[in-house]
Scaffold this motif. Structure first.
Motif, PDB file in Angstrom:
ATOM      1  N   UNK A 174       0.822  -1.214   0.000  1.00  0.00           N
ATOM      2  CA  UNK A 174       0.000   0.000   0.000  1.00  0.00           C
ATOM      3  C   UNK A 174       0.853   1.260   0.000  1.00  0.00           C
ATOM      4  N   UNK A 175       2.092   1.152   0.507  1.00  0.00           N
ATOM      5  CA  UNK A 175       2.998   2.295   0.511  1.00  0.00           C
ATOM      6  C   UNK A 175       3.933   2.308  -0.701  1.00  0.00           C
ATOM      7  N   UNK A 176       3.855   1.257  -1.507  1.00  0.00           N
ATOM      8  CA  UNK A 176       4.735   1.161  -2.662  1.00  0.00           C
ATOM      9  C   UNK A 176       6.180   0.900  -2.271  1.00  0.00           C
ATOM     10  N   UNK A 177       6.377   0.160  -1.207  1.00  0.00           N
ATOM     11  CA  UNK A 177       7.731  -0.116  -0.697  1.00  0.00           C
ATOM     12  C   UNK A 177       7.986  -1.622  -0.690  1.00  0.00           C
ATOM     13  N   UNK A 178       9.230  -1.982  -0.430  1.00  0.00           N
ATOM     14  CA  UNK A 178       9.583  -3.396  -0.303  1.00  0.00           C
ATOM     15  C   UNK A 178       9.258  -3.837   1.115  1.00  0.00           C
ATOM     16  N   UNK A 179       8.641  -5.028   1.237  1.00  0.00           N
ATOM     17  CA  UNK A 179       8.274  -5.540   2.544  1.00  0.00           C
ATOM     18  C   UNK A 179       9.511  -5.815   3.391  1.00  0.00           C
ATOM     19  N   UNK A 180       9.548  -5.294   4.627  1.00  0.00           N
ATOM     20  CA  UNK A 180      10.703  -5.525   5.515  1.00  0.00           C
ATOM     21  C   UNK A 180      10.636  -6.905   6.166  1.00  0.00           C
ATOM     22  N   UNK A 181      10.968  -7.932   5.397  1.00  0.00           N
ATOM     23  CA  UNK A 181      10.834  -9.306   5.877  1.00  0.00           C
ATOM     24  C   UNK A 181      12.163  -9.973   6.177  1.00  0.00           C
ATOM     25  N   UNK A 182      13.268  -9.338   5.879  1.00  0.00           N
ATOM     26  CA  UNK A 182      14.565  -9.924   6.158  1.00  0.00           C
ATOM     27  C   UNK A 182      14.895 -11.076   5.247  1.00  0.00           C
ATOM     28  N   UNK A 183      16.139 -11.500   5.312  1.00  0.00           N
ATOM     29  CA  UNK A 183      16.605 -12.606   4.454  1.00  0.00           C
ATOM     30  C   UNK A 183      16.637 -13.891   5.250  1.00  0.00           C
ATOM     31  N   UNK A 184      16.142 -14.956   4.615  1.00  0.00           N
ATOM     32  CA  UNK A 184      16.228 -16.280   5.224  1.00  0.00           C
ATOM     33  C   UNK A 184      17.696 -16.711   5.234  1.00  0.00           C
TER      34      UNK A 184
END
Length: 187
Positions: A174-184
């Motif tokens: 909704x903000x047009x950003x990359x989801x802050x999900x971190x790297x596995x």
């Protein structure tokens, strides 16, 4: 002709899973009296169950085998829970429920390997979930309330990880950003 953008079904599936897991886990952890556990039934049937089944079907349409398998399986789990708690299958023993929970733990452990190159949110959700299933399963089979409570607490952490993962996708989109999900670990 341009292809119409489709919504990502993962946040729906993760949110349905998270909310239902959170509510049941508070009872499993012993934080609420087990006399109120019936509140989970509606969630299990519709948000944990039906919503995840729908998310699974939509993941299948999108060609996402992992999402399809995960959401459809856990949606079916919640439908099983609902029907079992309603007594549809007759007298079910604690050992039988424990066996089902351990079997779901094995399935989840295998699925967890599929998250090693995805993102930290999914990695943590599946890691915590297989631990939850094993704790609850062994607790049910042995009648060990301490293991059941531990499974409830880990289930609460599982729900938080799943909710964060799903809602990070919604908010970032909704903000047009990359989801802050971190790297596995292996990504």
């Amino acid at each position: 002709m341009t292809e119409q953008k489709r919504a990502n079904p993962a946040p729906l599936g993760l949110s349905g899973f998270a909310l239902t897991t959170l509510v049941l886990s508070t009872f499993n952890a012993g934080l609420l009296s087990s006399s109120g556990v019936g509140v989970v039934l509606g969630l299990a049937a519709f948000y944990g169950g039906l919503a995840q089944l729908l998310a699974g079907i939509l993941e299948w349409r999108a060609g996402n085998t992992f999402g399809y398998t995960a959401f459809f399986t856990y949606g079916a789990f919640w439908e099983w829970y609902f029907l079992t708690a309603m007594g549809v299958f007759g007298n079910v023993t604690a050992a039988g429920i424990g066996l089902v929970l351990i079997a779901f733990g094995i399935f989840t452990l295998i699925m967890w390997f599929g998250t090693f190159k995805s993102n930290l949110g999914l990695f943590m959700t599946f890691l915590l979930l297989w631990i939850t299933f094993f704790l609850l399963g062994v607790g049910a089979m042995t009648g060990n309330v301490g293991l059941t409570h531990a499974g409830g607490y880990v289930g609460i952490l599982t729900a938080i990880a799943a909710w964060y993962t799903g809602l990070a996708i919604v908010v970032s989109e909704s903000l047009g950003a990359k989801a802050p999900l971190g790297k596995a670990p292996m990504s």
